[in-house]
Design a protein around this motif. Structure first.
Motif, PDB file in Angstrom:
ATOM      1  N   PHE A   1       0.867  -1.174   0.000  1.00  0.00           N
ATOM      2  CA  PHE A   1       0.000   0.000   0.000  1.00  0.00           C
ATOM      3  C   PHE A   1       0.905   1.226   0.000  1.00  0.00           C
ATOM      4  N   LEU A   2       0.706   2.126  -0.946  1.00  0.00           N
ATOM      5  CA  LEU A   2       1.538   3.314  -1.064  1.00  0.00           C
ATOM      6  C   LEU A   2       0.709   4.575  -0.856  1.00  0.00           C
ATOM      7  N   ASP A   3       1.151   5.428   0.045  1.00  0.00           N
ATOM      8  CA  ASP A   3       0.608   6.768   0.080  1.00  0.00           C
ATOM      9  C   ASP A   3       1.016   7.421  -1.236  1.00  0.00           C
ATOM     10  N   ARG A   4       0.286   8.440  -1.660  1.00  0.00           N
ATOM     11  CA  ARG A   4       0.618   9.057  -2.952  1.00  0.00           C
ATOM     12  C   ARG A   4       1.607  10.222  -2.794  1.00  0.00           C
ATOM     13  N   ASP A   5       1.105  11.359  -2.313  1.00  0.00           N
ATOM     14  CA  ASP A   5       1.926  12.569  -2.242  1.00  0.00           C
ATOM     15  C   ASP A   5       3.097  12.393  -1.288  1.00  0.00           C
TER      16      ASP A   5
ATOM     17  N   LYS B   1       3.675  22.791  -5.017  1.00  0.00           N
ATOM     18  CA  LYS B   1       3.325  22.814  -3.601  1.00  0.00           C
ATOM     19  C   LYS B   1       2.355  21.670  -3.305  1.00  0.00           C
ATOM     20  N   PHE B   2       1.175  21.713  -3.944  1.00  0.00           N
ATOM     21  CA  PHE B   2       0.185  20.656  -3.787  1.00  0.00           C
ATOM     22  C   PHE B   2      -0.228  20.166  -5.174  1.00  0.00           C
ATOM     23  N   VAL B   3      -0.704  18.942  -5.243  1.00  0.00           N
ATOM     24  CA  VAL B   3      -1.131  18.361  -6.514  1.00  0.00           C
ATOM     25  C   VAL B   3      -2.650  18.494  -6.615  1.00  0.00           C
ATOM     26  N   ASN B   4      -3.082  19.587  -7.230  1.00  0.00           N
ATOM     27  CA  ASN B   4      -4.513  19.832  -7.424  1.00  0.00           C
ATOM     28  C   ASN B   4      -4.890  19.807  -8.901  1.00  0.00           C
ATOM     29  N   ASP B   5      -3.930  19.451  -9.757  1.00  0.00           N
ATOM     30  CA  ASP B   5      -4.145  19.393 -11.197  1.00  0.00           C
ATOM     31  C   ASP B   5      -3.144  18.379 -11.769  1.00  0.00           C
ATOM     32  N   ALA B   6      -3.510  17.729 -12.862  1.00  0.00           N
ATOM     33  CA  ALA B   6      -2.616  16.733 -13.466  1.00  0.00           C
ATOM     34  C   ALA B   6      -1.266  17.338 -13.862  1.00  0.00           C
ATOM     35  N   ASN B   7      -1.244  18.619 -14.206  1.00  0.00           N
ATOM     36  CA  ASN B   7       0.026  19.273 -14.556  1.00  0.00           C
ATOM     37  C   ASN B   7       0.962  19.405 -13.360  1.00  0.00           C
ATOM     38  N   ASP B   8       0.430  19.280 -12.148  1.00  0.00           N
ATOM     39  CA  ASP B   8       1.226  19.355 -10.926  1.00  0.00           C
ATOM     40  C   ASP B   8       1.817  17.998 -10.526  1.00  0.00           C
ATOM     41  N   PHE B   9       1.462  16.948 -11.263  1.00  0.00           N
ATOM     42  CA  PHE B   9       1.890  15.598 -10.894  1.00  0.00           C
ATOM     43  C   PHE B   9       3.229  15.263 -11.541  1.00  0.00           C
ATOM     44  N   HIS B  10       4.237  14.966 -10.694  1.00  0.00           N
ATOM     45  CA  HIS B  10       5.574  14.587 -11.166  1.00  0.00           C
ATOM     46  C   HIS B  10       6.058  13.403 -10.324  1.00  0.00           C
ATOM     47  N   LEU B  11       6.326  12.283 -10.979  1.00  0.00           N
ATOM     48  CA  LEU B  11       6.844  11.106 -10.274  1.00  0.00           C
ATOM     49  C   LEU B  11       8.174  11.426  -9.613  1.00  0.00           C
ATOM     50  N   LEU B  12       8.382  10.884  -8.433  1.00  0.00           N
ATOM     51  CA  LEU B  12       9.679  10.980  -7.777  1.00  0.00           C
ATOM     52  C   LEU B  12      10.639   9.989  -8.443  1.00  0.00           C
ATOM     53  N   ASP B  13      11.913  10.294  -8.405  1.00  0.00           N
ATOM     54  CA  ASP B  13      12.931   9.411  -8.980  1.00  0.00           C
ATOM     55  C   ASP B  13      12.869   8.027  -8.338  1.00  0.00           C
ATOM     56  N   GLY B  14      12.962   7.010  -9.166  1.00  0.00           N
ATOM     57  CA  GLY B  14      13.033   5.630  -8.686  1.00  0.00           C
ATOM     58  C   GLY B  14      11.709   4.979  -8.358  1.00  0.00           C
TER      59      GLY B  14
ATOM     60  N   PHE C   1       3.551  -8.870  -5.620  1.00  0.00           N
ATOM     61  CA  PHE C   1       2.719  -8.044  -4.743  1.00  0.00           C
ATOM     62  C   PHE C   1       1.627  -7.362  -5.565  1.00  0.00           C
ATOM     63  N   LEU C   2       0.454  -7.208  -4.985  1.00  0.00           N
ATOM     64  CA  LEU C   2      -0.508  -6.247  -5.509  1.00  0.00           C
ATOM     65  C   LEU C   2      -0.008  -4.881  -5.052  1.00  0.00           C
ATOM     66  N   VAL C   3      -0.207  -3.851  -5.858  1.00  0.00           N
ATOM     67  CA  VAL C   3       0.240  -2.504  -5.503  1.00  0.00           C
ATOM     68  C   VAL C   3      -0.967  -1.576  -5.513  1.00  0.00           C
ATOM     69  N   PHE C   4      -1.200  -0.946  -4.364  1.00  0.00           N
ATOM     70  CA  PHE C   4      -2.334  -0.044  -4.198  1.00  0.00           C
ATOM     71  C   PHE C   4      -1.863   1.339  -3.779  1.00  0.00           C
ATOM     72  N   VAL C   5      -2.635   2.338  -4.155  1.00  0.00           N
ATOM     73  CA  VAL C   5      -2.431   3.704  -3.676  1.00  0.00           C
ATOM     74  C   VAL C   5      -3.558   4.011  -2.704  1.00  0.00           C
ATOM     75  N   VAL C   6      -3.197   4.486  -1.512  1.00  0.00           N
ATOM     76  CA  VAL C   6      -4.175   4.915  -0.505  1.00  0.00           C
ATOM     77  C   VAL C   6      -3.815   6.346  -0.111  1.00  0.00           C
ATOM     78  N   THR C   7      -4.719   7.269  -0.374  1.00  0.00           N
ATOM     79  CA  THR C   7      -4.365   8.671  -0.237  1.00  0.00           C
ATOM     80  C   THR C   7      -5.492   9.515   0.344  1.00  0.00           C
ATOM     81  N   ASN C   8      -5.136  10.393   1.267  1.00  0.00           N
ATOM     82  CA  ASN C   8      -6.065  11.405   1.757  1.00  0.00           C
ATOM     83  C   ASN C   8      -6.059  12.538   0.741  1.00  0.00           C
TER      84      ASN C   8
END
Length: 187
Positions: free
Chosen positions: A12-16, A28-41, A54-61
Motif C-alpha cells: 500500500f503506497l501513500d501518494r503525495d 506545492k500541492f497536486v490539485n491538477d494533473a500538470n502538478d503531478f511529477h513522479l519521484l525518482d526511482g 505483490f498487488l500494488v495499491f495507492v491509498v491517499t487522503n
C-alpha cells in the motif's frame, strides 16, 4: 479445503511524498494533473513489487476535494496521469482508494484510520499482516499499524519514525526490505 481463497500480499503506497513530488520547488500541492511529477526511482520500485507478485495499491487522503481546491473529476485526471506515467515505465498500480473529506471532518476513511486499507484488502483478498504500508507521514504509518501491516516510513521530514518497522530515504531504497517481507511471508 473447498472454496478457500488464497490471500495475496500487497504494498500500500501513500501518494503525495511517496509516489510524486509535493511541497517541492516545482509544486506545492497536486490539485491538477500538470502538478503531478513522479519521484525518482518510483516506477522502478513499483516494477520490482509487480515482478515479486505483490498487488500494488495507492491509498491517499485528498482533503483538497472537501476543502474545495479541486473536484473529484480533477483527481481522476491526476490518477490517470499517474497510472499512464507509471505504465510508460513498465509499472502497474492495481487499485486506488482515497478519502475526499476535509481534514478533521470525522469521516471513517481518512488516514490514520485503516478503512482504505481494509476496503482494498477485502476487495482484493489481501492478507494484511503479510502486507506493507509505505508512507511519508505519521497518518500513513498509523493507518498501516491499525490495519495490521508492516510499515515503512520514507522521505520523512522529521526525526520521529512513528514506530515504523523500517525507514528509508525513498521508495527505491525500501525495495530490498519490502521484497524480503514477501519472502518471509512465503515461508
Amino acid at each position: 479445503m473447498k472454496g478457500r481463497i488464497n490471500l495475496k500480499q500487497a504494498v500500500f503506497l501513500d501518494r503525495d511524498g511517496v509516489i510524486n513530488e509535493v511541497l517541492s520547488k516545482r509544486v506545492k500541492f497536486v490539485n491538477d494533473a500538470n502538478d503531478f511529477h513522479l519521484l525518482d526511482g518510483v516506477a522502478e520500485a513499483i516494477r520490482f513489487f509487480n515482478k515479486a507478485g505483490f498487488l500494488v495499491f495507492v491509498v491517499t487522503n485528498q482533503g483538497g476535494i472537501g476543502l474545495g481546491y479541486m473536484k473529484e473529476k480533477k483527481l481522476e485526471r491526476i490518477h490517470e496521469k499517474m497510472e499512464a506515467d507509471l505504465k510508460a515505465q513498465g509499472a502497474t498500480i492495481d487499485d486506488i482508494a482515497y478519502c475526499p473529506h476535509k481534514p478533521n471532518e470525522g469521516c471513517p476513511c481518512r488516514k490514520p484510520k485503516a478503512y482504505l486499507l481494509k476496503k482494498l484488502a477485502d476487495k482484493h483478498h489481501v492478507d494484511l499482516p503479510a502486507s506493507v504500508m509505505v508512507g511519508d507521514r505519521e497518518p500513513d504509518i498509523r493507518a498501516g499499524q491499525k490495519a495490521g501491516c508492516q510499515t515503512v516510513l520514507v522521505h520523512a521530514r522529521t526525526e520521529d519514525d512513528f514506530q515504523a518497522d523500517a525507514r528509508f530515504p525513498d521508495l527505491r531504497a525500501a525495495v530490498p526490505w519490502i521484497i524480503a517481507q514477501k519472502r518471509a511471508a512465503a515461508r
